[in-house]
Motif scaffolding. Sequence first.
Motif, PDB file in Angstrom:
ATOM      1  N   PHE A 172      -5.162   9.843  -5.317  1.00  0.00           N
ATOM      2  CA  PHE A 172      -6.231   9.230  -4.430  1.00  0.00           C
ATOM      3  C   PHE A 172      -6.281   9.807  -3.215  1.00  0.00           C
ATOM      4  O   PHE A 172      -7.321  10.321  -2.486  1.00  0.00           O
ATOM      5  CB  PHE A 172      -6.157   7.859  -4.391  1.00  0.00           C
ATOM      6  CG  PHE A 172      -7.396   7.136  -3.476  1.00  0.00           C
ATOM      7  CD1 PHE A 172      -8.527   7.239  -4.009  1.00  0.00           C
ATOM      8  CD2 PHE A 172      -7.019   6.587  -2.309  1.00  0.00           C
ATOM      9  CE1 PHE A 172      -9.585   6.463  -3.465  1.00  0.00           C
ATOM     10  CE2 PHE A 172      -8.018   6.030  -1.398  1.00  0.00           C
ATOM     11  CZ  PHE A 172      -9.351   6.034  -2.064  1.00  0.00           C
ATOM     12  N   LYS A 173      -5.087  10.026  -2.496  1.00  0.00           N
ATOM     13  CA  LYS A 173      -4.843  10.490  -1.100  1.00  0.00           C
ATOM     14  C   LYS A 173      -5.421  12.019  -1.085  1.00  0.00           C
ATOM     15  O   LYS A 173      -5.865  12.509  -0.147  1.00  0.00           O
ATOM     16  CB  LYS A 173      -3.504  10.515  -0.719  1.00  0.00           C
ATOM     17  CG  LYS A 173      -3.013   9.114  -0.191  1.00  0.00           C
ATOM     18  CD  LYS A 173      -3.927   8.641   0.578  1.00  0.00           C
ATOM     19  CE  LYS A 173      -3.219   8.159   2.032  1.00  0.00           C
ATOM     20  NZ  LYS A 173      -3.961   7.482   2.798  1.00  0.00           N
TER      21      LYS A 173
ATOM     22  N   ASP B 168      -1.119   7.770  -9.226  1.00  0.00           N
ATOM     23  CA  ASP B 168      -2.461   7.490  -8.831  1.00  0.00           C
ATOM     24  C   ASP B 168      -2.891   7.441  -7.114  1.00  0.00           C
ATOM     25  O   ASP B 168      -3.764   7.864  -6.922  1.00  0.00           O
ATOM     26  CB  ASP B 168      -2.924   6.039  -9.301  1.00  0.00           C
ATOM     27  CG  ASP B 168      -2.871   5.873 -11.099  1.00  0.00           C
ATOM     28  OD1 ASP B 168      -3.209   7.143 -11.437  1.00  0.00           O
ATOM     29  OD2 ASP B 168      -3.104   4.780 -11.413  1.00  0.00           O
ATOM     30  N   GLY B 169      -1.844   6.789  -6.694  1.00  0.00           N
ATOM     31  CA  GLY B 169      -2.025   6.873  -5.157  1.00  0.00           C
ATOM     32  C   GLY B 169      -2.066   8.395  -4.420  1.00  0.00           C
ATOM     33  O   GLY B 169      -2.743   8.648  -3.617  1.00  0.00           O
ATOM     34  N   ILE B 170      -1.200   9.221  -5.202  1.00  0.00           N
ATOM     35  CA  ILE B 170      -0.933  10.654  -4.658  1.00  0.00           C
ATOM     36  C   ILE B 170      -2.348  11.250  -4.738  1.00  0.00           C
ATOM     37  O   ILE B 170      -2.931  12.030  -4.020  1.00  0.00           O
ATOM     38  CB  ILE B 170       0.351  11.278  -5.212  1.00  0.00           C
ATOM     39  CG1 ILE B 170       1.449  10.842  -4.858  1.00  0.00           C
ATOM     40  CG2 ILE B 170       0.080  12.544  -5.091  1.00  0.00           C
ATOM     41  CD1 ILE B 170       2.623  11.381  -5.477  1.00  0.00           C
TER      42      ILE B 170
ATOM     43  N   GLU C  18      -9.298  12.009  -0.857  1.00  0.00           N
ATOM     44  CA  GLU C  18      -9.696  11.474   0.223  1.00  0.00           C
ATOM     45  C   GLU C  18      -9.557  12.775   1.067  1.00  0.00           C
ATOM     46  O   GLU C  18     -10.543  12.758   2.162  1.00  0.00           O
ATOM     47  CB  GLU C  18      -8.787  10.465   0.674  1.00  0.00           C
ATOM     48  CG  GLU C  18      -9.203   9.237   0.278  1.00  0.00           C
ATOM     49  CD  GLU C  18      -8.282   8.055   1.132  1.00  0.00           C
ATOM     50  OE1 GLU C  18      -8.902   7.050   1.676  1.00  0.00           O
ATOM     51  OE2 GLU C  18      -7.308   8.406   1.569  1.00  0.00           O
TER      52      GLU C  18
ATOM     53  N   ARG D 122       0.753  -1.187  -0.069  1.00  0.00           N
ATOM     54  CA  ARG D 122      -0.003   0.014  -0.060  1.00  0.00           C
ATOM     55  C   ARG D 122       0.859   1.099   0.017  1.00  0.00           C
ATOM     56  O   ARG D 122       0.592   2.003  -0.837  1.00  0.00           O
ATOM     57  CB  ARG D 122      -0.931   0.143   1.340  1.00  0.00           C
ATOM     58  CG  ARG D 122      -1.774   1.156   1.223  1.00  0.00           C
ATOM     59  CD  ARG D 122      -2.714   1.308   2.391  1.00  0.00           C
ATOM     60  NE  ARG D 122      -3.681   0.314   1.724  1.00  0.00           N
ATOM     61  CZ  ARG D 122      -4.819   0.053   2.622  1.00  0.00           C
ATOM     62  NH1 ARG D 122      -4.994   0.492   3.829  1.00  0.00           N
ATOM     63  NH2 ARG D 122      -5.767  -0.708   2.050  1.00  0.00           N
ATOM     64  N   LYS D 123       1.891   1.410   0.776  1.00  0.00           N
ATOM     65  CA  LYS D 123       2.752   2.389   0.740  1.00  0.00           C
ATOM     66  C   LYS D 123       3.486   2.744  -0.566  1.00  0.00           C
ATOM     67  O   LYS D 123       3.645   3.770  -0.806  1.00  0.00           O
ATOM     68  CB  LYS D 123       3.998   2.278   1.977  1.00  0.00           C
ATOM     69  CG  LYS D 123       3.463   2.138   3.439  1.00  0.00           C
ATOM     70  CD  LYS D 123       2.968   3.562   3.807  1.00  0.00           C
ATOM     71  CE  LYS D 123       2.749   3.487   5.190  1.00  0.00           C
ATOM     72  NZ  LYS D 123       1.940   4.813   5.409  1.00  0.00           N
ATOM     73  N   LYS D 124       4.049   1.531  -1.205  1.00  0.00           N
ATOM     74  CA  LYS D 124       4.397   1.624  -2.565  1.00  0.00           C
ATOM     75  C   LYS D 124       3.370   2.365  -3.502  1.00  0.00           C
ATOM     76  O   LYS D 124       3.870   3.173  -4.528  1.00  0.00           O
ATOM     77  CB  LYS D 124       4.673   0.214  -2.969  1.00  0.00           C
ATOM     78  CG  LYS D 124       5.528   0.225  -4.242  1.00  0.00           C
ATOM     79  CD  LYS D 124       6.118  -1.224  -4.530  1.00  0.00           C
ATOM     80  CE  LYS D 124       6.744  -1.311  -5.962  1.00  0.00           C
ATOM     81  NZ  LYS D 124       7.075  -2.604  -6.280  1.00  0.00           N
ATOM     82  N   TRP D 125       2.176   1.777  -3.268  1.00  0.00           N
ATOM     83  CA  TRP D 125       1.195   2.282  -4.475  1.00  0.00           C
ATOM     84  C   TRP D 125       0.866   3.878  -4.194  1.00  0.00           C
ATOM     85  O   TRP D 125       0.726   4.607  -5.008  1.00  0.00           O
ATOM     86  CB  TRP D 125      -0.297   1.554  -4.201  1.00  0.00           C
ATOM     87  CG  TRP D 125      -1.250   2.180  -5.065  1.00  0.00           C
ATOM     88  CD1 TRP D 125      -1.419   1.939  -6.347  1.00  0.00           C
ATOM     89  CD2 TRP D 125      -2.378   3.126  -4.668  1.00  0.00           C
ATOM     90  NE1 TRP D 125      -2.790   2.703  -6.667  1.00  0.00           N
ATOM     91  CE2 TRP D 125      -3.054   3.170  -5.640  1.00  0.00           C
ATOM     92  CE3 TRP D 125      -2.675   3.444  -3.284  1.00  0.00           C
ATOM     93  CZ2 TRP D 125      -4.361   3.863  -5.631  1.00  0.00           C
ATOM     94  CZ3 TRP D 125      -3.872   4.024  -3.208  1.00  0.00           C
ATOM     95  CH2 TRP D 125      -4.629   4.498  -4.356  1.00  0.00           C
ATOM     96  N   GLU D 126       0.868   4.216  -2.734  1.00  0.00           N
ATOM     97  CA  GLU D 126       0.525   5.504  -2.246  1.00  0.00           C
ATOM     98  C   GLU D 126       1.673   6.572  -3.113  1.00  0.00           C
ATOM     99  O   GLU D 126       1.334   7.668  -3.184  1.00  0.00           O
ATOM    100  CB  GLU D 126       0.573   5.733  -0.966  1.00  0.00           C
ATOM    101  CG  GLU D 126      -0.786   5.052  -0.410  1.00  0.00           C
ATOM    102  CD  GLU D 126      -1.044   4.988   1.182  1.00  0.00           C
ATOM    103  OE1 GLU D 126       0.181   5.580   1.766  1.00  0.00           O
ATOM    104  OE2 GLU D 126      -1.953   4.712   1.469  1.00  0.00           O
TER     105      GLU D 126
ATOM    106  N   THR E  55       2.898   6.288  -6.038  1.00  0.00           N
ATOM    107  CA  THR E  55       2.672   6.345  -7.367  1.00  0.00           C
ATOM    108  C   THR E  55       1.659   7.475  -7.619  1.00  0.00           C
ATOM    109  O   THR E  55       1.128   8.066  -6.702  1.00  0.00           O
ATOM    110  CB  THR E  55       1.740   5.244  -8.006  1.00  0.00           C
ATOM    111  OG1 THR E  55       0.539   4.928  -7.689  1.00  0.00           O
ATOM    112  CG2 THR E  55       2.651   4.003  -7.805  1.00  0.00           C
TER     113      THR E  55
END
Length: 180
Positions: free
Chosen positions: A59-60, A55-57, A63, A47-51, A53
């Motif tokens: 999404f955060k 896309d993860g940034i 949120e 999850r940390k690795k995806w965040e 990326t």
Amino acid sequence: MKKLVYALILPLVVIGGLVFANREVKNEPSKTAAPKILSAAERIAGRKKWEATPDGINFKKWEASPAGKKVYAAEARIMNHIRASTNMEAVVTSLSLPPDSRLGFGVMVRINGDDYILSFGLEESNEFQQLHSLNVNDKIIIRSHWVSHAPKYSYPIVSGDYVERDSKIIYKRAPRKGGC
């Protein structure tokens, strides 16, 4: 005639026996084996690795935005009904989903003052035929087992399992085949 039949069958039996005798017994695991279940530490690391990326940034950021907080708050208000799969009273507000949605067939509903996307899935058969009779401002009873969200939509997405109008069932999701 009998000798000819025996002469034809005998080589067939011998060749068949050789074919079955030469088969290898494969005890190695299949290449389509079930995926390895990840430990909690591996899930957190993934999850940390995806965040990290893009896309993860994004999404955060969603949120933390007012729109994301609104979606999470609306999800929280119906979560007890979702967990217990109990009836929720809803009013149909729109017969179409937001533009560019890829959720399949669905309608917009209002539950306790909050708007939701009521999604039923891809329209591959006639199972949604009675749902097409819904009109705006119809009062319906729905049950669901799943609510989700996506940054693309400003509303929580409720999976429709059961819909009732005027004490008549107009949709009930068929149980999954081959599952639990």
